[in-house]
Design an enzyme around this catalytic site. Structure first.
Site, short mmCIF file in Angstrom:
data_model
loop_
_atom_site.label_atom_id
_atom_site.label_comp_id
_atom_site.label_asym_id
_atom_site.label_seq_id
_atom_site.Cartn_x
_atom_site.Cartn_y
_atom_site.Cartn_z
N ARG A 1 -47.42 -17.21 23.14
CA ARG A 1 -47.40 -18.38 22.24
C ARG A 1 -48.72 -18.62 21.49
O ARG A 1 -49.42 -19.60 21.74
CB ARG A 1 -47.00 -19.62 23.03
CG ARG A 1 -45.62 -19.51 23.59
CD ARG A 1 -45.20 -20.74 24.33
NE ARG A 1 -44.64 -21.76 23.45
CZ ARG A 1 -44.03 -22.84 23.90
NH1 ARG A 1 -43.93 -23.07 25.17
NH2 ARG A 1 -43.52 -23.71 23.06
N PRO A 2 -49.06 -17.76 20.55
CA PRO A 2 -50.29 -17.97 19.78
C PRO A 2 -50.19 -19.17 18.83
O PRO A 2 -49.11 -19.71 18.62
CB PRO A 2 -50.41 -16.67 18.98
CG PRO A 2 -49.03 -16.12 18.91
CD PRO A 2 -48.29 -16.59 20.12
N CYS B 1 -48.24 -19.29 28.39
CA CYS B 1 -47.50 -20.08 29.36
C CYS B 1 -46.41 -19.20 29.93
O CYS B 1 -46.29 -18.03 29.54
CB CYS B 1 -46.92 -21.33 28.72
SG CYS B 1 -45.70 -20.98 27.48
N LYS C 1 -37.69 -35.44 23.18
CA LYS C 1 -39.08 -35.05 23.52
C LYS C 1 -39.73 -34.33 22.36
O LYS C 1 -40.85 -34.66 21.96
CB LYS C 1 -39.06 -34.12 24.75
CG LYS C 1 -40.41 -33.44 25.00
CD LYS C 1 -40.39 -32.57 26.23
CE LYS C 1 -40.04 -31.14 25.98
NZ LYS C 1 -41.08 -30.34 25.29
N ASN C 2 -39.05 -33.35 21.80
CA ASN C 2 -39.67 -32.51 20.78
C ASN C 2 -39.82 -33.21 19.43
O ASN C 2 -40.47 -32.68 18.53
CB ASN C 2 -38.91 -31.20 20.62
CG ASN C 2 -39.18 -30.25 21.78
OD1 ASN C 2 -39.98 -30.56 22.66
ND2 ASN C 2 -38.52 -29.10 21.77
N ASP D 1 -52.05 -18.84 15.79
CA ASP D 1 -52.73 -18.27 14.62
C ASP D 1 -52.18 -18.83 13.30
O ASP D 1 -52.93 -19.05 12.35
CB ASP D 1 -52.61 -16.74 14.65
CG ASP D 1 -51.17 -16.26 14.76
OD1 ASP D 1 -50.41 -16.86 15.56
OD2 ASP D 1 -50.79 -15.31 14.06
N LEU D 2 -50.88 -19.09 13.26
CA LEU D 2 -50.30 -19.55 11.99
C LEU D 2 -50.72 -20.98 11.66
O LEU D 2 -50.91 -21.33 10.49
CB LEU D 2 -48.77 -19.43 12.03
CG LEU D 2 -48.26 -18.00 12.27
CD1 LEU D 2 -46.75 -17.99 12.48
CD2 LEU D 2 -48.63 -17.09 11.10
N ASP E 1 -34.14 -23.11 23.32
CA ASP E 1 -34.21 -24.12 24.38
C ASP E 1 -32.87 -24.36 25.08
O ASP E 1 -32.80 -25.11 26.05
CB ASP E 1 -34.73 -25.45 23.81
CG ASP E 1 -36.24 -25.41 23.58
OD1 ASP E 1 -36.89 -24.43 23.96
OD2 ASP E 1 -36.77 -26.39 23.00
N ARG F 1 -41.11 -32.86 32.93
CA ARG F 1 -41.79 -32.82 31.64
C ARG F 1 -40.82 -33.16 30.52
O ARG F 1 -41.22 -33.68 29.48
CB ARG F 1 -42.36 -31.42 31.37
CG ARG F 1 -43.59 -31.09 32.19
CD ARG F 1 -44.14 -29.74 31.75
NE ARG F 1 -43.98 -29.60 30.31
CZ ARG F 1 -43.62 -28.48 29.70
NH1 ARG F 1 -43.43 -27.37 30.37
NH2 ARG F 1 -43.48 -28.45 28.39
C1 UD1 Z 1 -41.27 -25.61 19.75
C2 UD1 Z 1 -40.64 -26.45 20.82
C3 UD1 Z 1 -40.05 -25.58 21.91
C4 UD1 Z 1 -39.10 -24.56 21.30
C5 UD1 Z 1 -39.76 -23.80 20.16
C6 UD1 Z 1 -38.79 -22.89 19.41
C7 UD1 Z 1 -41.90 -28.52 20.83
C8 UD1 Z 1 -42.90 -29.40 21.51
N1 UD1 Z 1 -41.65 -27.35 21.39
O1 UD1 Z 1 -42.34 -24.89 20.34
O2 UD1 Z 1 -39.36 -26.41 22.84
O3 UD1 Z 1 -38.70 -23.64 22.30
O4 UD1 Z 1 -40.30 -24.73 19.20
O5 UD1 Z 1 -37.71 -23.61 18.94
O6 UD1 Z 1 -41.31 -28.89 19.84
N2 UD1 Z 1 -45.82 -18.18 16.83
C9 UD1 Z 1 -46.84 -17.35 16.40
N3 UD1 Z 1 -47.96 -17.92 15.86
C10 UD1 Z 1 -48.10 -19.27 15.73
C11 UD1 Z 1 -47.05 -20.11 16.16
C12 UD1 Z 1 -45.92 -19.54 16.71
O7 UD1 Z 1 -46.74 -16.14 16.50
O8 UD1 Z 1 -49.13 -19.73 15.24
C13 UD1 Z 1 -44.59 -17.57 17.41
C14 UD1 Z 1 -44.39 -17.99 18.88
O9 UD1 Z 1 -45.10 -17.17 19.77
C15 UD1 Z 1 -42.89 -17.82 19.02
C16 UD1 Z 1 -42.36 -18.22 17.63
O10 UD1 Z 1 -43.47 -18.13 16.75
O11 UD1 Z 1 -42.56 -16.49 19.25
C17 UD1 Z 1 -41.81 -19.63 17.55
O12 UD1 Z 1 -42.72 -20.53 18.14
P1 UD1 Z 1 -42.81 -22.05 17.64
O13 UD1 Z 1 -41.62 -22.37 16.80
O14 UD1 Z 1 -44.15 -22.28 17.05
O15 UD1 Z 1 -42.70 -22.84 19.01
P2 UD1 Z 1 -43.43 -24.18 19.41
O16 UD1 Z 1 -43.67 -25.03 18.22
O17 UD1 Z 1 -44.59 -23.86 20.30
#
Ligand code: UD1
Length: 420
Positions: free
Chosen positions: A122-123, A117, A22-23, A125-126, A308, A400
């Site tokens: 889960r921001p 969620c 999926k991912n 911003d990056l 996960d 999902r």
């Molecule tokens: C993806 C996976 C999810 C997995 C996660 C971590 C998919 C579709 N989903 O989610 O199953 O649990 O990786 O391995 O592939 N963060 C920020 N700012 C940002 C982006 C992220 O602060 O702009 C923080 C998040 O809140 C979190 C951390 O970074 O604490 C990691 O999140 P991220 O790796 O981005 O997760 P996803 O890509 O959403």
């Protein structure tokens, strides 16, 4: 609302095939927006999140033809809209992954701002900061991210993440694939799904180097061409079946899985007493009828233990011999399923982001409610171990991300049925 009724107590035994990831499928589907030609994808899992991504691509004007084997021809030559609407983004946060490709190829994108969620805030911003560094202007208006590339398109940039982000790395890799010049992404995520996305882009004529390491070098190209790509197997689905077998003292063999993508999980299962064997594309686990031993673990970005798989290993600990500590470091609210496990007789205490789990001999069936995808998987595992009947509610979460979960578990001897 569908529920799963599980009569637990029997060890899982048998062989099962692992589905496509999926991912990996979700970002690759988003990346087809970069391609000005027809792309054929295979091994795309049949899941609700994938259907949502199809709907989103459909909304943008992408044409898709699916055959019975889930080979999909995807044609993003004639895009008719650059808007990712609220209704779709709110059901799946990964919809944000269309932002980078749309902006890179069409110079503009309006993507509904994803909310929080069940597992945390889960921001994004990056993602946005990275696109700004590539010259994009970004405004938040009416709940939408309105992004515009500078005249002449996105420019390559030197990007550094202060937190490792999987989605952020993917969005920026896709944006950089068509940007002018060579981008460098430092402290990039190293997940196997990142490597799969980079391989996809490269098969279509892109130039991404370093995927799987913490520094990506992306040489922007003028355009990408069509081609065929097979999505990698789902390491989290595989890990979930292994955890279910460990918790039920069973013996299973998984086919179509690369064991290297699961090393941290296999190490923990071995520590829990599992006899693990691997081949180039298979993994077997045998508990020799024994109860698992408690393990301590801490989630962290790849190659460390994946968030996960945290909920599933927490359930293994719940029925293990001894006491284990599970620390969640990625998402702030991802131990909530432990309350449901306690309703089944588990002994779990939460201390901040750590669950202290004292194993019990067995759990007792109960009605429980799933709160997110992996939490639901952990409740299904608990139901498979428990004496009596467990009714898992809100399994739309599980649909999902797990293809044919009840069929696959029945193949392994589980007594599980869907109640509609
Ligand atoms: C993806 C996976 C999810 C997995 C996660 C971590 C998919 C579709 N989903 O989610 O199953 O649990 O990786 O391995 O592939 N963060 C920020 N700012 C940002 C982006 C992220 O602060 O702009 C923080 C998040 O809140 C979190 C951390 O970074 O604490 C990691 O999140 P991220 O790796 O981005 O997760 P996803 O890509 O959403």
């Amino acid at each position: 609302m569908d529920k799963l009724l599980i009569r637990g107590g029997a060890p899982l035994a048998g062989e099962v095939r692992v589905s496509g990831s999926k991912n990996a499928a979700l970002p690759i589907l988003a990346a087809t927006l970069l391609v000005d030609d027809v792309v054929t994808l295979s091994n795309v899992p049949h899941l609700n999140d994938v259907t949502t991504m199809f709907e989103l691509l459909g909304c943008l004007g992408v044409e898709m033809v699916l055959d019975e084997k889930m080979h999909i021809d995807i044609d993003a030559r004639n895009i008719t809209s650059l808007v990712a609407p609220y209704d779709l983004v709110k059901t799946m946060r990964a919809s944000i992954l269309v932002l980078g490709p749309l902006l890179a190829r069409f110079g503009e994108a309006h993507v509904s701002f994803p909310g929080g969620c069940a597992i945390g805030s889960r921001p994004v911003d990056l993602h946005l900061r990275g696109l700004e560094a590539m010259g994009a202007s970004i405004e938040i208006d009416g709940g939408y991210i309105r992004a515009k590339a500078p005249d002449g398109g996105l420019r390559a940039a030197h990007l550094l993440f202060d937190i490792v982000t999987v989605g952020g790395t993917e969005n920026l890799m896709m944006a950089a694939a068509l940007a002018k010049g060579t981008s460098v992404i430092e402290n990039a995520a190293r997940e196997p799904e990142i490597v799969d996305l980079a391989n996809f882009i490269n098969v279509m004529g892109g130039r991404v180097e370093g995927a799987g390491s913490d520094t990506l070098v992306v040489h922007g190209v003028e355009s990408l061409h069509g081609g065929h790509y097979r999505v990698m197997p789902d390491r989290i689905e595989a890990g979930t079946f292994l955890a279910a077998a460990a918790a039920t003292r069973g013996k299973v063999k998984l086919r179509d899985i690369d064991p290297h993508t699961l090393e941290a999980v296999l190490l923990k299962l071995q520590e829990a007493g599992a006899d693990i064997q691997t081949g180039p594309d298979w993994i077997s686990l045998d508990m020799h009828g024994k109860r698992p031993k408690a393990v301590n673990l801490r989630t962290a970005p790849y190659p460390a233990f994946p968030t996960d798989m945290q909920a599933q290993l927490t359930t293994v600990n719940a029925v293990a011999e001894g006491t284990g500590a599970v620390t969640e470091t990625i998402f702030e609210n991802r131990l909530i399923q432990t309350h449901e496990l306690n309703r089944m007789g588990a002994k779990i205490i939460l201390e901040g982001n750590t669950a202290i789990i004292t194993g019990v001999e067995t759990l007792k069936g109960a009605p429980v409610m799933a709160s997110d995808l992996r939490a639901s998987a952990s409740l299904v595992i608990a139901g498979l171990v428990a004496k009596g009947e467990t009714l898992v509610d809100r399994i739309y979460h599980i649909d999902r991300g797990y293809e044919c979960i009840e069929e696959k578990l029945r193949q392994l001897g589980a007594d599980i049925q869907r109640i509609v």
